[in-house]
Structures are given as structure tokens and as C-alpha cells.
Design a protein around this motif. Sequence first.
Motif, PDB file in Angstrom:
ATOM      1  N   HIS A  24      48.274  40.432  42.662  1.00  0.00           N
ATOM      2  CA  HIS A  24      46.998  40.020  42.061  1.00  0.00           C
ATOM      3  C   HIS A  24      47.232  39.497  40.641  1.00  0.00           C
ATOM      4  CE1 HIS A  24      44.980  41.499  45.498  1.00  0.00           C
ATOM      5  NE2 HIS A  24      45.040  42.772  45.174  1.00  0.00           N
ATOM      6  N   PHE A  25      48.142  40.139  39.933  1.00  0.00           N
ATOM      7  CA  PHE A  25      48.505  39.676  38.591  1.00  0.00           C
ATOM      8  C   PHE A  25      49.100  38.273  38.663  1.00  0.00           C
ATOM      9  CE2 PHE A  25      51.833  39.566  35.207  1.00  0.00           C
ATOM     10  CZ  PHE A  25      50.988  39.543  34.114  1.00  0.00           C
ATOM     11  N   ASP A  26      50.028  38.071  39.592  1.00  0.00           N
ATOM     12  CA  ASP A  26      50.630  36.748  39.790  1.00  0.00           C
ATOM     13  C   ASP A  26      49.562  35.709  40.108  1.00  0.00           C
ATOM     14  OD1 ASP A  26      53.009  38.094  39.473  1.00  0.00           O
ATOM     15  OD2 ASP A  26      53.688  37.809  41.531  1.00  0.00           O
ATOM     16  N   SER A  42      54.712  47.627  35.817  1.00  0.00           N
ATOM     17  CA  SER A  42      53.481  48.094  35.181  1.00  0.00           C
ATOM     18  C   SER A  42      52.368  48.354  36.184  1.00  0.00           C
ATOM     19  CB  SER A  42      52.971  47.054  34.176  1.00  0.00           C
ATOM     20  OG  SER A  42      53.946  46.796  33.210  1.00  0.00           O
ATOM     21  N   PHE A  43      52.492  47.783  37.381  1.00  0.00           N
ATOM     22  CA  PHE A  43      51.405  47.858  38.349  1.00  0.00           C
ATOM     23  C   PHE A  43      51.623  48.865  39.461  1.00  0.00           C
ATOM     24  CE2 PHE A  43      51.137  43.618  36.467  1.00  0.00           C
ATOM     25  CZ  PHE A  43      49.877  43.719  35.914  1.00  0.00           C
ATOM     26  N   GLY A  44      52.824  49.347  39.643  1.00  0.00           N
ATOM     27  CA  GLY A  44      53.063  50.394  40.627  1.00  0.00           C
ATOM     28  C   GLY A  44      53.194  49.917  42.056  1.00  0.00           C
ATOM     29  N   GLN A  45      52.310  49.056  42.513  1.00  0.00           N
ATOM     30  CA  GLN A  45      52.344  48.588  43.896  1.00  0.00           C
ATOM     31  C   GLN A  45      52.542  47.076  43.926  1.00  0.00           C
ATOM     32  OE1 GLN A  45      48.774  49.697  45.931  1.00  0.00           O
ATOM     33  NE2 GLN A  45      49.007  51.867  45.519  1.00  0.00           N
ATOM     34  N   ASP A  46      53.236  46.607  44.954  1.00  0.00           N
ATOM     35  CA  ASP A  46      53.469  45.170  45.081  1.00  0.00           C
ATOM     36  C   ASP A  46      52.173  44.386  45.219  1.00  0.00           C
ATOM     37  OD1 ASP A  46      56.193  45.206  44.807  1.00  0.00           O
ATOM     38  OD2 ASP A  46      56.605  45.226  46.951  1.00  0.00           O
ATOM     39  N   TYR A  66      59.508  35.202  34.951  1.00  0.00           N
ATOM     40  CA  TYR A  66      58.810  35.764  33.797  1.00  0.00           C
ATOM     41  C   TYR A  66      57.806  36.837  34.235  1.00  0.00           C
ATOM     42  CZ  TYR A  66      55.633  36.089  29.843  1.00  0.00           C
ATOM     43  OH  TYR A  66      54.851  36.560  28.825  1.00  0.00           O
ATOM     44  N   LEU A  67      57.041  36.555  35.279  1.00  0.00           N
ATOM     45  CA  LEU A  67      56.046  37.510  35.758  1.00  0.00           C
ATOM     46  C   LEU A  67      56.683  38.775  36.338  1.00  0.00           C
ATOM     47  CD1 LEU A  67      53.415  35.172  37.453  1.00  0.00           C
ATOM     48  CD2 LEU A  67      53.295  36.249  35.199  1.00  0.00           C
ATOM     49  N   ARG A  68      57.878  38.657  36.891  1.00  0.00           N
ATOM     50  CA  ARG A  68      58.559  39.822  37.494  1.00  0.00           C
ATOM     51  C   ARG A  68      58.803  40.939  36.495  1.00  0.00           C
ATOM     52  NH1 ARG A  68      61.160  36.293  40.974  1.00  0.00           N
ATOM     53  NH2 ARG A  68      62.846  35.875  39.532  1.00  0.00           N
ATOM     54  N   GLN A  69      58.958  40.599  35.237  1.00  0.00           N
ATOM     55  CA  GLN A  69      59.230  41.648  34.239  1.00  0.00           C
ATOM     56  C   GLN A  69      58.048  42.601  34.064  1.00  0.00           C
ATOM     57  OE1 GLN A  69      59.829  40.224  30.195  1.00  0.00           O
ATOM     58  NE2 GLN A  69      58.433  38.522  30.590  1.00  0.00           N
ATOM     59  N   PHE A  70      56.862  42.209  34.547  1.00  0.00           N
ATOM     60  CA  PHE A  70      55.675  43.052  34.419  1.00  0.00           C
ATOM     61  C   PHE A  70      55.373  43.848  35.687  1.00  0.00           C
ATOM     62  CE2 PHE A  70      55.059  39.382  31.626  1.00  0.00           C
ATOM     63  CZ  PHE A  70      54.956  40.033  30.413  1.00  0.00           C
ATOM     64  N   ARG A  71      56.123  43.627  36.757  1.00  0.00           N
ATOM     65  CA  ARG A  71      55.830  44.246  38.052  1.00  0.00           C
ATOM     66  C   ARG A  71      55.784  45.772  37.990  1.00  0.00           C
ATOM     67  NH1 ARG A  71      54.866  41.856  42.569  1.00  0.00           N
ATOM     68  NH2 ARG A  71      55.364  39.678  42.810  1.00  0.00           N
ATOM     69  N   PHE A  73      40.734  44.198  40.308  1.00  0.00           N
ATOM     70  CA  PHE A  73      42.054  44.229  39.682  1.00  0.00           C
ATOM     71  C   PHE A  73      41.928  44.046  38.170  1.00  0.00           C
ATOM     72  CE2 PHE A  73      45.249  41.413  37.809  1.00  0.00           C
ATOM     73  CZ  PHE A  73      46.304  42.302  37.744  1.00  0.00           C
ATOM     74  N   LEU A  74      41.163  43.041  37.758  1.00  0.00           N
ATOM     75  CA  LEU A  74      41.036  42.766  36.324  1.00  0.00           C
ATOM     76  C   LEU A  74      40.363  43.907  35.577  1.00  0.00           C
ATOM     77  CD1 LEU A  74      40.138  39.000  36.419  1.00  0.00           C
ATOM     78  CD2 LEU A  74      42.224  40.033  35.556  1.00  0.00           C
ATOM     79  N   VAL A  75      39.361  44.501  36.174  1.00  0.00           N
ATOM     80  CA  VAL A  75      38.640  45.581  35.502  1.00  0.00           C
ATOM     81  C   VAL A  75      39.463  46.862  35.463  1.00  0.00           C
ATOM     82  CG1 VAL A  75      36.626  47.092  35.658  1.00  0.00           C
ATOM     83  CG2 VAL A  75      36.367  44.635  35.957  1.00  0.00           C
ATOM     84  N   THR A  76      40.013  47.243  36.592  1.00  0.00           N
ATOM     85  CA  THR A  76      40.695  48.540  36.646  1.00  0.00           C
ATOM     86  C   THR A  76      42.107  48.499  36.091  1.00  0.00           C
ATOM     87  OG1 THR A  76      41.424  48.164  38.919  1.00  0.00           O
ATOM     88  CG2 THR A  76      39.346  49.336  38.612  1.00  0.00           C
ATOM     89  N   ARG A  77      42.836  47.437  36.342  1.00  0.00           N
ATOM     90  CA  ARG A  77      44.228  47.392  35.911  1.00  0.00           C
ATOM     91  C   ARG A  77      44.409  46.749  34.549  1.00  0.00           C
ATOM     92  NH1 ARG A  77      47.194  51.033  37.950  1.00  0.00           N
ATOM     93  NH2 ARG A  77      48.958  49.819  37.282  1.00  0.00           N
ATOM     94  N   CYS A  78      43.811  45.595  34.336  1.00  0.00           N
ATOM     95  CA  CYS A  78      44.041  44.869  33.079  1.00  0.00           C
ATOM     96  C   CYS A  78      43.165  45.377  31.949  1.00  0.00           C
ATOM     97  CB  CYS A  78      43.836  43.375  33.293  1.00  0.00           C
ATOM     98  SG  CYS A  78      45.069  42.666  34.392  1.00  0.00           S
TER      99      CYS A  78
END
Length: 94
Positions: free
Chosen positions: A32-34, A23-27, A16-21, A66-71
Motif C-alpha cells: 500500500h505504501f508503494d 516499518s510496516f510489518g506485513q508485505d 528506495y522504497l524497499r528500505q522502508f518495508r 492505510f494512510l490513517v492507521t499506518r502513516c
Amino acid sequence: MTEQQITDLGPAFSAYLRQFRDSFGQDRTAKHFDTYCRGLLSDLPRKSVEPIALTSGTAVRTLQEFLVTRCLGQYFRTRHLPQAHPRRCRRPSR
């Protein structure tokens, strides 16, 4: 749920989480999302950034950034700003 049912959810949750990968550009950013998502579903008594980061072995500041800049940044770019400033955020017409 039984302990076995929770264990069996691991691969499905990863899928399920892989479908959002993308969106983040880098592994490493996607990891961090995972980490954050798994922390929210964990049995930690506090579901804030610090306990999640410390339990996962991630630097606390890294997960905060991660939470501030990406999410949150993504939220404000896609949700808040277009509503608050429609002229500034409208897409150019083709």
C-alpha cells in the motif's frame, strides 16, 4: 525528462522504497505504501487517495485506512504526541 529516463527510474525507486518495508510489518501493508508513493509520482491529474487507489486496482477504503492507521498514526505517535504530551510519551529510563 524523457520517457526512457522515467522508465529507467522504476528499479531505483523500488529499491528506495524497499528500505522502508520493515516499518510496516506485513508485505501487503508495504505494498500500500508503494502504491501510494507511485501514485503521487504518477501523471494523475488529482493526487488524492481515490484516484490513486482506483488506478492501481486497490480498494479506496483500504488505501484510506492505510494512510490513517499506518502513516498518520505513526506521525502522531512519533512527532505530535511526544511534543504535546511529553510526560505521557517519555521513554522509560533504564
